[in-house]
Scaffold this motif. Structure first.
Motif, short mmCIF file in Angstrom:
data_model
loop_
_atom_site.label_atom_id
_atom_site.label_comp_id
_atom_site.label_asym_id
_atom_site.label_seq_id
_atom_site.Cartn_x
_atom_site.Cartn_y
_atom_site.Cartn_z
N UNK A 250 0.83 -1.20 0.00
CA UNK A 250 0.00 0.00 0.00
C UNK A 250 0.87 1.26 0.00
N UNK A 251 1.95 1.23 0.76
CA UNK A 251 2.84 2.39 0.81
C UNK A 251 3.48 2.65 -0.55
N UNK A 252 3.90 1.59 -1.22
CA UNK A 252 4.54 1.75 -2.54
C UNK A 252 3.56 2.32 -3.55
N UNK A 253 2.32 1.83 -3.53
CA UNK A 253 1.32 2.33 -4.46
C UNK A 253 0.96 3.78 -4.16
N UNK A 254 0.86 4.11 -2.87
CA UNK A 254 0.57 5.50 -2.50
C UNK A 254 1.68 6.43 -2.94
N UNK A 255 2.93 6.01 -2.72
CA UNK A 255 4.07 6.84 -3.11
C UNK A 255 4.07 7.07 -4.62
N UNK A 256 3.74 6.04 -5.38
CA UNK A 256 3.69 6.17 -6.83
C UNK A 256 2.61 7.17 -7.23
#
Length: 260
Positions: A250-256
């Protein structure tokens, strides 16, 4: 009469949003213009009154509301002046400020539906800029409600998070299902049976969770306290930190989403 123009309306997401709205009568085919670079019209045979164009400038000139349903990578191909119009974007990674700078409209709504829209099962968070009117907001909320549940947000950071949480649609769930199918096959279950079993499991579990009075956390606690085979499996998963990889994803997708 309000004319709705959808750039990329014949793509998978545009079509998934429009067909429920057409079927429910929220959008009148005579008031709808769709554009696509290919000029294709497949998927809308049931609504012969829709106008199709390949020229986005023509679409913009004839529309009161313009929905942008293209990939963020294709944004630079759109050179349009949409000042004075309501602009609704379903693109991830493109901020309201970037939309204003490119299209000159101050009435902007950003939304993040997902791939379950065609089945009426999307969860669509959205937000509006200060210049968007109450009528603009009502239109957006009603339009996206044709495809599932909606909620209005107040900040783009929230929308970036929901891009990860619900904008992923079935993809994150599919990854979990694929892991279970592979494990079943490794344990001797025929691939077709493993696939059918896990699909049915997720269908039943999703339906049950949607209507259950208990929270998901309550369900985990109840089964864990029961102490049976499900408890053994849950305890092993929790001990292996199942939450860690999910949070990282979830963090990686949010950062993207936030980086643009």
């Amino acid at each position: 009469m309000t004319t709705l123009g959808v750039i990329g309306g014949t793509g998978w997401l545009g079509g998934a949003l429009l067909r429920p709205a057409l079927a429910k009568g929220f959008v009148d085919p005579a008031d709808l213009i769709l554009s696509s670079r290919s000029g294709k019209t497949a998927g809308f045979e049931g609504w012969p009154g829709i106008r199709f164009v390949t020229d986005n400038v023509m679409l913009a000139a004839q529309s009161d509301i313009v929905i942008l349903s293209v990939r963020p990578e294709d944004l630079d191909t759109l050179d349009l002046d949409l000042s004075g119009k309501l602009v609704i974007s379903v693109m991830a990674r493109v901020s309201a400020a970037a939309l204003l700078a490119r299209f000159k409209s101050r009435r902007i709504i950003r939304a993040m539906p997902n791939a379950c829209a065609e089945q009426g099962l999307s969860f669509t968070p959205w937000l509006s800029t200060p210049d968007a009117t109450d009528a603009d907001a009502d239109f957006a909320d009603s339009f996206f409600a044709c495809s599932g549940k909606t909620t209005r947000l107040s900040t783009e950071s929230e929308l970036d998070y929901f891009t990860a949480l619900t904008g992923s649609g079935p993809a994150f769930i599919a990854a979990f299902a694929d892991t279970m199918i592979r494990d079943a096959i490794e344990n001797g279950v025929a691939p077709d049976i493993a696939d059918a079993a896990v699909r049915q499991l997720f269908l039943g579990a999703g339906t049950w969770l949607a209507g259950a009075s208990e929270t998901p956390a309550d369900t985990v606690r109840i089964f864990t306290e029961y102490g049976g085979t499900t408890a053994a499996g849950l305890t092993a998963m929790l001990s292996a930190d199942i939450a860690g990889p999910i949070s990282k994803g979830l963090a990686a997708a949010k950062d993207k989403a936030a980086r643009g």
